[in-house]
Design a protein around this motif. Sequence first.
Motif, PDB file in Angstrom:
ATOM      1  N   PHE A 182       0.889  -1.328  -0.082  1.00 39.10           N
ATOM      2  CA  PHE A 182      -0.158  -0.049  -0.156  1.00 39.10           C
ATOM      3  C   PHE A 182       0.771   1.251  -0.123  1.00 39.10           C
ATOM      4  CE2 PHE A 182      -2.337   3.553   1.650  1.00 39.10           C
ATOM      5  CZ  PHE A 182      -3.672   3.414   1.002  1.00 39.10           C
ATOM      6  N   ARG A 183       1.826   1.241   0.766  1.00 37.15           N
ATOM      7  CA  ARG A 183       2.327   2.433   1.030  1.00 37.15           C
ATOM      8  C   ARG A 183       3.313   2.740  -0.463  1.00 37.15           C
ATOM      9  NH1 ARG A 183       4.946   0.999   6.750  1.00 37.15           N
ATOM     10  NH2 ARG A 183       3.094   1.453   7.944  1.00 37.15           N
ATOM     11  N   PHE A 184       3.865   1.683  -0.946  1.00 36.25           N
ATOM     12  CA  PHE A 184       4.702   2.020  -2.097  1.00 36.25           C
ATOM     13  C   PHE A 184       3.570   2.373  -3.405  1.00 36.25           C
ATOM     14  CE2 PHE A 184       5.547   0.349  -6.412  1.00 36.25           C
ATOM     15  CZ  PHE A 184       6.977   0.907  -6.603  1.00 36.25           C
ATOM     16  N   VAL A 185       2.336   2.049  -3.352  1.00 31.42           N
ATOM     17  CA  VAL A 185       1.553   2.303  -4.443  1.00 31.42           C
ATOM     18  C   VAL A 185       1.212   3.943  -4.197  1.00 31.42           C
ATOM     19  CG1 VAL A 185      -0.855   2.148  -5.193  1.00 31.42           C
ATOM     20  CG2 VAL A 185       0.578   0.339  -4.882  1.00 31.42           C
ATOM     21  N   PHE A 186       0.868   4.099  -2.738  1.00 32.64           N
ATOM     22  CA  PHE A 186       0.441   5.379  -2.451  1.00 32.64           C
ATOM     23  C   PHE A 186       1.267   6.558  -2.771  1.00 32.64           C
ATOM     24  CE2 PHE A 186      -0.047   9.105   0.629  1.00 32.64           C
ATOM     25  CZ  PHE A 186      -1.525   9.473   0.319  1.00 32.64           C
ATOM     26  N   ILE A 187       2.599   6.312  -2.342  1.00 31.99           N
ATOM     27  CA  ILE A 187       3.915   7.492  -2.776  1.00 31.99           C
ATOM     28  C   ILE A 187       4.070   7.302  -3.822  1.00 31.99           C
ATOM     29  CG2 ILE A 187       6.114   7.836  -1.852  1.00 31.99           C
ATOM     30  CD1 ILE A 187       4.294   8.199   0.190  1.00 31.99           C
ATOM     31  N   SER A 188       4.192   6.346  -4.882  1.00 30.26           N
ATOM     32  CA  SER A 188       4.441   6.415  -6.023  1.00 30.26           C
ATOM     33  C   SER A 188       3.389   7.176  -6.792  1.00 30.26           C
ATOM     34  CB  SER A 188       4.952   4.974  -6.848  1.00 30.26           C
ATOM     35  OG  SER A 188       3.696   4.365  -6.607  1.00 30.26           O
ATOM     36  N   SER A 189       2.305   6.761  -6.504  1.00 30.53           N
ATOM     37  CA  SER A 189       1.194   7.569  -7.500  1.00 30.53           C
ATOM     38  C   SER A 189       1.145   9.185  -7.090  1.00 30.53           C
ATOM     39  CB  SER A 189      -0.474   6.965  -7.002  1.00 30.53           C
ATOM     40  OG  SER A 189      -0.362   7.124  -5.722  1.00 30.53           O
ATOM     41  N   ASN A 190       1.473   9.486  -5.941  1.00 27.53           N
ATOM     42  CA  ASN A 190       1.609  10.862  -5.448  1.00 27.53           C
ATOM     43  C   ASN A 190       2.546  11.705  -6.389  1.00 27.53           C
ATOM     44  OD1 ASN A 190      -0.565  10.792  -3.684  1.00 27.53           O
ATOM     45  ND2 ASN A 190       0.547  11.033  -1.943  1.00 27.53           N
ATOM     46  N   ILE A 191       3.672  10.881  -6.321  1.00 30.68           N
ATOM     47  CA  ILE A 191       4.783  11.560  -7.241  1.00 30.68           C
ATOM     48  C   ILE A 191       4.319  11.636  -8.671  1.00 30.68           C
ATOM     49  CG2 ILE A 191       7.063  11.081  -8.089  1.00 30.68           C
ATOM     50  CD1 ILE A 191       7.706   9.593  -5.624  1.00 30.68           C
ATOM     51  N   TRP A 192       3.821  10.501  -9.299  1.00 32.08           N
ATOM     52  CA  TRP A 192       3.123  10.699 -10.658  1.00 32.08           C
ATOM     53  C   TRP A 192       2.255  11.952 -10.601  1.00 32.08           C
ATOM     54  CZ3 TRP A 192      -1.885   9.661 -12.064  1.00 32.08           C
ATOM     55  CH2 TRP A 192      -2.340   9.613 -13.333  1.00 32.08           C
ATOM     56  N   GLN A 193       1.610  12.071  -9.875  1.00 33.03           N
ATOM     57  CA  GLN A 193       0.398  12.999  -9.868  1.00 33.03           C
ATOM     58  C   GLN A 193       0.796  14.623  -9.426  1.00 33.03           C
ATOM     59  OE1 GLN A 193      -2.948  12.137  -7.121  1.00 33.03           O
ATOM     60  NE2 GLN A 193      -4.371  13.514  -8.105  1.00 33.03           N
ATOM     61  N   ASN A 194       1.855  14.682  -8.557  1.00 30.48           N
ATOM     62  CA  ASN A 194       2.184  16.117  -7.980  1.00 30.48           C
ATOM     63  C   ASN A 194       3.683  16.507  -8.655  1.00 30.48           C
ATOM     64  OD1 ASN A 194      -0.577  16.181  -6.663  1.00 30.48           O
ATOM     65  ND2 ASN A 194       0.553  14.914  -5.068  1.00 30.48           N
ATOM     66  N   ILE A 195       4.512  15.386  -9.315  1.00 26.13           N
ATOM     67  CA  ILE A 195       5.833  15.923  -9.600  1.00 26.13           C
ATOM     68  C   ILE A 195       5.479  17.380 -10.645  1.00 26.13           C
ATOM     69  CG2 ILE A 195       5.699  14.368 -11.543  1.00 26.13           C
ATOM     70  CD1 ILE A 195       8.901  14.258 -10.865  1.00 26.13           C
ATOM     71  N   GLY A 196       4.706  17.367 -11.549  1.00 25.28           N
ATOM     72  CA  GLY A 196       4.937  18.288 -12.617  1.00 25.28           C
ATOM     73  C   GLY A 196       4.306  19.383 -12.095  1.00 25.28           C
ATOM     74  N   TRP A 197       3.274  19.628 -11.379  1.00 25.64           N
ATOM     75  CA  TRP A 197       2.673  20.614 -10.719  1.00 25.64           C
ATOM     76  C   TRP A 197       3.750  21.436  -9.758  1.00 25.64           C
ATOM     77  CZ3 TRP A 197      -1.013  23.961 -12.174  1.00 25.64           C
ATOM     78  CH2 TRP A 197      -1.393  24.700 -10.755  1.00 25.64           C
ATOM     79  N   GLY A 198       4.322  20.462  -8.851  1.00 31.44           N
ATOM     80  CA  GLY A 198       5.291  20.994  -8.060  1.00 31.44           C
ATOM     81  C   GLY A 198       6.308  21.748  -8.508  1.00 31.44           C
ATOM     82  N   SER A 199       6.777  21.205  -9.960  1.00 37.19           N
ATOM     83  CA  SER A 199       8.129  21.933 -10.418  1.00 37.19           C
ATOM     84  C   SER A 199       7.892  23.252 -11.074  1.00 37.19           C
ATOM     85  CB  SER A 199       8.569  20.911 -11.587  1.00 37.19           C
ATOM     86  OG  SER A 199       7.579  21.099 -12.412  1.00 37.19           O
ATOM     87  N   ILE A 200       6.708  23.808 -10.883  1.00 39.72           N
ATOM     88  CA  ILE A 200       6.397  25.009 -11.620  1.00 39.72           C
ATOM     89  C   ILE A 200       6.961  26.261 -10.811  1.00 39.72           C
ATOM     90  CG2 ILE A 200       4.441  26.909 -12.002  1.00 39.72           C
ATOM     91  CD1 ILE A 200       2.956  24.290 -12.661  1.00 39.72           C
ATOM     92  N   ILE A 201       6.986  26.216  -9.658  1.00 43.36           N
ATOM     93  CA  ILE A 201       7.497  27.237  -8.580  1.00 43.36           C
ATOM     94  C   ILE A 201       8.760  27.191  -8.670  1.00 43.36           C
ATOM     95  CG2 ILE A 201       7.239  25.845  -6.700  1.00 43.36           C
ATOM     96  CD1 ILE A 201       6.575  28.594  -5.216  1.00 43.36           C
ATOM     97  N   TYR A 202       9.423  26.090  -8.905  1.00 44.37           N
ATOM     98  CA  TYR A 202      10.863  26.024  -8.839  1.00 44.37           C
ATOM     99  C   TYR A 202      11.423  26.392 -10.243  1.00 44.37           C
ATOM    100  CZ  TYR A 202      10.377  23.021  -5.082  1.00 44.37           C
ATOM    101  OH  TYR A 202      10.145  22.357  -3.571  1.00 44.37           O
TER     102      TYR A 202
END
Length: 322
Positions: A182-202
Motif C-alpha cells: 500500500f505505501r509504495f502504491v500511495f507514494i509512487s502515485s503521489n509522485i506521478w500526480q504532483n511532480i509536474g505541478w510542484g516543479s512550476i514554482i521551482y
Amino acid sequence: MSTAIQRKSDSLKPAVDKSGFKYRFVRDAKINKYVYLMLLPVVVYYVVFYYVPMYGLQIAFKDYSPGLGFLHSDWVGLKHFKDFFGSHYFSRILRNTLLISLYELLFTFPASIVLALLLNELRSAMLKRTVQTITYMPHFISIVVVSGMLIDFLARDGLVNNLLGSWFGAQPIAFLQESGWFRFVFISSNIWQNIGWGSIIYLSAMAGIDPSLYEAARVDGASRLRQTFHITLPGIMPTVVILLILQIGNFMSVGADKILLLYNPTTYETADVIGTFVYRKGILESNFSYSAAVGLFNSLINFTLLLSANALSRRTSDHKLW
C-alpha cells in the motif's frame, strides 16, 4: 498677541508620528484600496471556514450531544484524549501517519526539484513544453478518478499484472489487497500526480537567477553539473526552504481523502492514518467528541512542527516564514 499665543500652543502639541503603524496602515489602505478589496473575499473565506469553526473545538473536551449543543453538553475534560492514547489503535495509526509522511518528505518533495532541474537543462523549447504538459496533466485529474484508475490497473486482472505476466511471467499480485504494497502504491502515485505541478514554482525561481552568473561560470570552465550545484541550487534555495517548512507544517496531514478511496480492512495495518481514523469515528460512528479530540491532537502536532521548523531555519539561515 492672540496669534503668538496660538502659535505657541500649536508648538506644544505632539507631532503626528508618521512612522507609526496606524498612520502607515491608513496611508497604505488609501493607496492600495483596490488591492485590499480584492483580498477581502479571501479573508472572509478563511474567517468563515477556518476561524469560526474553531469555536466547535470545545467538543473535544465535552461529551457532545447535538441535542444539547456546544454549551450545554457535559464537560469531560481530557477523557477523550486519554481514551485515544490508551487505545490499541494509537500506535498503529501514529506509526502509519509518521511513515507515510516521512516517505512523502523524502521522495515526493525532492521529485519536483529534480524534475525542475532537468527541465531547466533542456535546450529544446518544444521538448521542454511537451514534457511540462505531460507532467502537469495528472495534477488536474480528480483524486476519485486517479483512485479508480489505480484500482483498475492494479487489480489481479488489471493492466499492471497483465504486463508483468506477459513480460516476466510473474504471478498476479493483489496490490491493493496486500498491506505490504500500500505505501509504495500511495507514494509512487503521489509522485506521478504532483511532480509536474510542484516543479512550476521551482522553474519560476530559476527564471529569476541572474544569467551573468552562468556566463561567468562558463568563462571559468565550470561544467553544467557544477553550475547546477553552485548557481542553480543556491538560487532556488530560499524557495526550497519555505516550501519545506510548509511541508513540515502539514507533516501529520497526509492525503486521507486518497487513502479513504484506496484502503480497505485488509490494508489497515499499513494504510490507516489519523485522518482516516477521524473519518471513521466522527462520520461513520458519529463519535464527534472523540474524533474532535484526535483531530485537535493532530493539529497541535502540525503546529508545533511548523514553529520548530521555522525557528530552526531562522537560526541556521536567512530563510524563514516570519
